[in-house]
Design an enzyme around this catalytic site. Structure first.
Site, mmCIF file in Angstrom:
data_model
loop_
_atom_site.group_PDB
_atom_site.id
_atom_site.type_symbol
_atom_site.label_atom_id
_atom_site.label_comp_id
_atom_site.label_asym_id
_atom_site.label_seq_id
_atom_site.Cartn_x
_atom_site.Cartn_y
_atom_site.Cartn_z
ATOM 1 N N GLN A 99 0.828 -1.213 0.000
ATOM 2 C CA GLN A 99 0.000 0.000 0.000
ATOM 3 C C GLN A 99 0.860 1.259 0.000
ATOM 4 O O GLN A 99 0.403 2.328 -0.415
ATOM 5 C CB GLN A 99 -0.933 -0.003 1.215
ATOM 6 C CG GLN A 99 -2.011 -1.073 1.174
ATOM 7 C CD GLN A 99 -3.036 -0.840 0.084
ATOM 8 O OE1 GLN A 99 -3.414 0.297 -0.209
ATOM 9 N NE2 GLN A 99 -3.476 -1.920 -0.553
ATOM 10 N N HIS A 347 16.931 0.103 -7.082
ATOM 11 C CA HIS A 347 15.663 -0.182 -6.398
ATOM 12 C C HIS A 347 15.310 -1.665 -6.410
ATOM 13 O O HIS A 347 14.562 -2.135 -5.545
ATOM 14 C CB HIS A 347 14.534 0.643 -7.033
ATOM 15 C CG HIS A 347 14.062 0.130 -8.358
ATOM 16 N ND1 HIS A 347 14.613 0.531 -9.551
ATOM 17 C CD2 HIS A 347 13.083 -0.755 -8.674
ATOM 18 C CE1 HIS A 347 13.994 -0.089 -10.544
ATOM 19 N NE2 HIS A 347 13.070 -0.872 -10.046
ATOM 20 N N TYR A 427 3.965 0.065 -18.436
ATOM 21 C CA TYR A 427 4.303 1.475 -18.215
ATOM 22 C C TYR A 427 4.228 2.291 -19.501
ATOM 23 O O TYR A 427 3.903 3.489 -19.462
ATOM 24 C CB TYR A 427 5.637 1.635 -17.481
ATOM 25 C CG TYR A 427 6.917 1.513 -18.271
ATOM 26 C CD1 TYR A 427 7.280 2.437 -19.246
ATOM 27 C CD2 TYR A 427 7.834 0.492 -17.989
ATOM 28 C CE1 TYR A 427 8.472 2.339 -19.932
ATOM 29 C CE2 TYR A 427 9.030 0.395 -18.665
ATOM 30 C CZ TYR A 427 9.349 1.315 -19.637
ATOM 31 O OH TYR A 427 10.534 1.218 -20.322
ATOM 32 N N ARG A 581 7.151 28.222 -9.341
ATOM 33 C CA ARG A 581 7.691 28.047 -10.700
ATOM 34 C C ARG A 581 8.939 28.896 -10.941
ATOM 35 O O ARG A 581 9.272 29.244 -12.077
ATOM 36 C CB ARG A 581 6.615 28.400 -11.729
ATOM 37 C CG ARG A 581 6.700 27.652 -13.049
ATOM 38 C CD ARG A 581 6.410 26.196 -12.905
ATOM 39 N NE ARG A 581 6.309 25.519 -14.179
ATOM 40 C CZ ARG A 581 6.100 24.224 -14.309
ATOM 41 N NH1 ARG A 581 5.954 23.476 -13.237
ATOM 42 N NH2 ARG A 581 6.031 23.663 -15.484
#
Length: 775
Positions: A99, A347, A427, A581
């Site tokens: 989750q 990762h 993806y 910005r």
């Protein structure tokens, strides 16, 4: 009184209810009438036994339709539609470890450029699990079909070896003595007038059917044909052969008078079909060991479940802003801490650790996995090893989870050889939809055409696609490149992530951002990845925490504490600039010079040159970043190692040279760029900032020229300049803004690209902007 249209609707409604009842595994006609069909009874009927006076064999075990499983949970996804996931997958999804992915953006800083890029790793991971299962099941179904065909060839091959006398005895046993043939014992040999060696042979024909004997007779006829006759039969139209066989004797006599030669050929080919020739050729090449090899490589239900779990958990290890954490941030930490930092980290390493952490801390998960036959504990942990290897395995063969016969399974989730895998399928489709980028690749078509084939080059089995699909497969890599060019390497996105990186570096050691580990230690943002108890708490929310630190803080008496608070204020100010910005400015980009192997040295030299020319903040005012563009395999053609099968030989995979595909394909598959960013200080505003930015750009342009580098144009964010435009019809010129500061000769076609101009004039002198119509 019921009207006809009411009757029609009623019948339609009853049909819908009936289908719904079947989906639930119920009898739709229960309570109305007894079912009579095999489908309604879920029975197995031997129709050949019925046709030949045999007994009806029924299996009254209730079976649910294969497309429905009440244990599976259905997820509705905008990309893949309804996805039915295995209970083990649902159990994994309902854990804190999984989750957590709801709070990690799939595309990181791209959300600051594309408002639609708000999707997370959560939905991507579920999509990959679904596609992994779909591809594995599709491959399994085709393998089962191959085994079925090989079983048939095996029976035909055994029939060929029988003597004429043995064949006669075998035919007599069918179908009257079929039941005895299925259960032959030694004592039956005398009763059936069989010799012991014949009994042994006939024992191999337990599953023999009349269709097999009919096919055998046809193939025996084909043995008498020469090569030319076989080729001729293979080219014949089946419908014409059937039409000839249906002719009456009178029609045949008439046909024989006018077409004698054709009559002889068709009469010889009677009851034969072109597909019989294909089967005959396969039978001539059949090797008994092929069937055993195929059975060893057959995908099991356990294999499918392992592949689905790997697809679901392959991204558990992502940190804040996905690839930003293990990419730009970790690279900066390595530069900052040097040898103190524990080397390269990706990762996938954390994904495996997080999966093991999930497995140990989820009540009932191991028990559920064991119920489904998975091997995850004790001396045999092959399934656990297999899942870890699927998430991240070595590029060359040294796997332990599965034997070499099933090497193709490692190409489903993360394909190290070609990059064609379900992770990319999901993806690319998901990112394109969220970004509004066209996607021309259809992953469903790939799944439909993919099959497991033998490859002679390395002696292994691989997932192969049809040869005609090779050009379509280039589409997925071109689309990936488009996503990187237009989004992942967007200059604004890179500026945003650079600012977030600088903020992370400033608060990395701040006590308020340290996370408690499983051992009770407090770990920094860069250290949390080493402990899953701490890492599970590290998500994109850390950025919100930096933007809004605690308002009331006790002032630290120590110098160190005071420095930490100053760094926190700097980090907050950087992130506030992102919100307003007020970003770092890209002042130039150029193509890397070929042979620039030491990128770190090259980057530092350029940064020093810029800092000498524009000294400020101890050389921290400029940053140089590498921007690679490729097809995912650096400068290699990703399909160079991909295998394909041909229609006439679907069981053999082979390489297809690029020269045989198309002359329009690329020769170079990578383009290395670098960009220079100026961390314009917030104290510089208006004309002063623009003047300095202009000077930096001019210097970079000269530097590129001096170093023989090809400078690429960078679009500016300046207000549009006004230029006088001549309409071409003699009227007064009007003012209109240009995009690049140059003179625009005429109005622009709204359907053309914004950087393209076209001057068209009709014969009467009236201007127009396109051939489609007048302005």
């Amino acid at each position: 009184m019921q009207l006809p249209f009411m009757m029609g609707r009623y019948k339609w409604f009853v049909k819908v209810l009936s289908v719904g009842a079947e989906c639930k595994g119920e009898d739709p006609n229960a309570g109305h009438k007894e079912t009579t069909s095999a489908k309604q009874h879920n029975t197995t009927v031997d129709y050949h036994s019925l046709a030949n006076g045999g007994k009806k064999v029924e299996n009254n075990i209730t079976k649910k339709p294969h497309f429905y499983n009440e244990e599976h949970k259905v997820f509705n996804d905008p990309i893949h539609g309804h996805m039915a996931l295995h209970p083990v997958l649902v159990k994994i999804i309902d854990t804190p470890e999984f989750q957590r992915l709801r709070n990690i953006r799939q595309l990181g800083g791209i959300y600051n450029v594309y408002p639609g890029a708000s999707h997370n790793r959560f939905e991507h991971s579920i999509g990959v699990a679904h596609l992994a299962g779909e591809l594995a099941k599709a491959l399994k179904m085709k393998q089962e079909k191959q085994i079925e065909q090989l079983e048939e060839l095996k029976k035909l091959n055994l029939l060929i070896k029988l003597t004429p006398e043995e064949m006669k005895k075998l035919i007599k046993l069918m179908p009257e003595e079929m039941e005895k043939l299925h259960n032959l014992k030694t004592e039956d040999s005398e009763e059936l007038n069989l010799k012991p060696q014949e009994l042994k042979k006939f024992n191999e024909f337990k599953e023999l059917k009349y269709e097999d004997l009919e096919m055998f007779e046809k193939l025996k006829r084909l043995e008498k044909f020469d090569v030319n006759e076989l080729e001729e039969l293979e080219t014949y139209n089946t419908e014409k052969l059937i039409e000839f066989e249906k002719k009456t004797s009178e029609e045949l006599d008439e046909f024989k008078k006018h077409h004698l030669e054709l009559f002889k050929k068709l009469n010889k080919f009677k009851k034969l079909r072109p597909e019989n020739v294909k089967k005959f050729k396969k039978l001539m090449k059949f090797k008994p060991n092929e069937l055993e090899k195929m059975k060893k490589s057959l995908i099991s239900d356990r294999d499918v479940l392992c592949v689905e779990i790997a697809g679901l958990c392959h991204d558990l290890g992502h940190g804040p802003y996905s690839h930003f954490y293990d990419g730009m941030f970790m690279e900066a930490i390595r530069e900052k801490k040097g040898k103190e930092f524990d080397g390269k980290w990706e990762h996938e390493d954390a994904s495996i650790e997080m999966f093991n952490h999930l497995l140990e801390n989820t009540d009932g998960l191991k028990d559920m996995m064991r119920e489904y036959g998975m091997k995850i504990e004790g001396d045999d942990k092959t399934d656990l090893e297999f899942i870890e290897e699927l998430i991240r395995g070595p590029p060359k063969w040294s796997y332990k989870g599965r034997k070499e016969e099933k090497s193709f399974l490692y190409e489903i989730v993360s394909n190290k050889e070609t990059g064609i895998d379900v992770d990319k399928f999901d993806y690319v489709a998901r990112d394109c939809q969220q970004l509004g980028i066209p996607n021309s690749f259809d992953h469903q078509r790939f799944i439909m055409l993919a099959r497991v084939c033998d490859v002679e080059e390395d002696g292994r089995k691989h997932v192969c696609s049809r040869d005609k699909e090779i050009e379509n497969l280039y589409d997925i890599f071109h689309t990936r490149l488009s996503i990187h060019r237009r989004a992942c390497k967007h200059k604004i996105k890179m500026a945003v992530e650079m600012m977030i990186r600088d903020a992370f570096l400033l608060v990395d050691d701040h006590p308020d951002f340290k996370i408690k580990s499983s051992k009770g230690e407090w770990l920094s943002l860069s250290e949390a990845k080493g402990d899953m108890e701490a890492y599970i708490k590290l998500t994109d929310h850390v950025i919100e925490k930096m933007c809004h630190p605690k308002e009331e803080k006790k002032e630290s008496s120590s110098m160190e504490g005071g420095e930490e608070e100053k760094n926190l204020k700097k980090a907050t100010k950087i992130l506030q600039r992102v919100m307003k910005r007020d970003l770092y400015r890209c002042v130039g980009q150029a193509r890397k010079k070929e042979g620039t192997e030491n990128w770190k040295e090259f980057k530092e030299n350029l940064r020093e040159e810029l800092c000498k020319q524009f000294p400020y903040r101890e050389g921290k005012d400029f940053d140089v970043i590498h921007i690679p563009f490729d097809y995912g395999m650096k400068n290699m053609d990703p399909l160079e190692k991909a295998y394909f099968y041909r229609k006439n030989n679907p069981d053999k995979g082979e390489l297809i040279p690029k020269s045989k595909v198309s002359k329009l394909l690329l020769d170079c598959f990578s383009d290395d760029m670098f960009r220079v960013y100026w961390k314009n200080n917030e104290t510089l505003q208006g004309e002063e900032r623009e003047e300095k930015e202009k000077k930096v750009k001019e210097f970079f342009k000269r530097w590129c020229k001096d170093n023989n580098l090809e400078k690429r144009q960078v679009k500016t964010n300046k207000p549009l300049a006004k230029r006088k435009v001549n309409r071409g019809d003699g009227s007064k010129p009007c003012d209109r803004p240009s995009l690049d500061g140059s003179t625009i000769p005429q109005r622009k076609d709204i359907n053309s690209h914004r950087d393209m101009e076209c001057q068209l004039t009709l014969p009467n002198g009236i201007p127009r902007t396109s051939a489609k119509g007048l302005r």
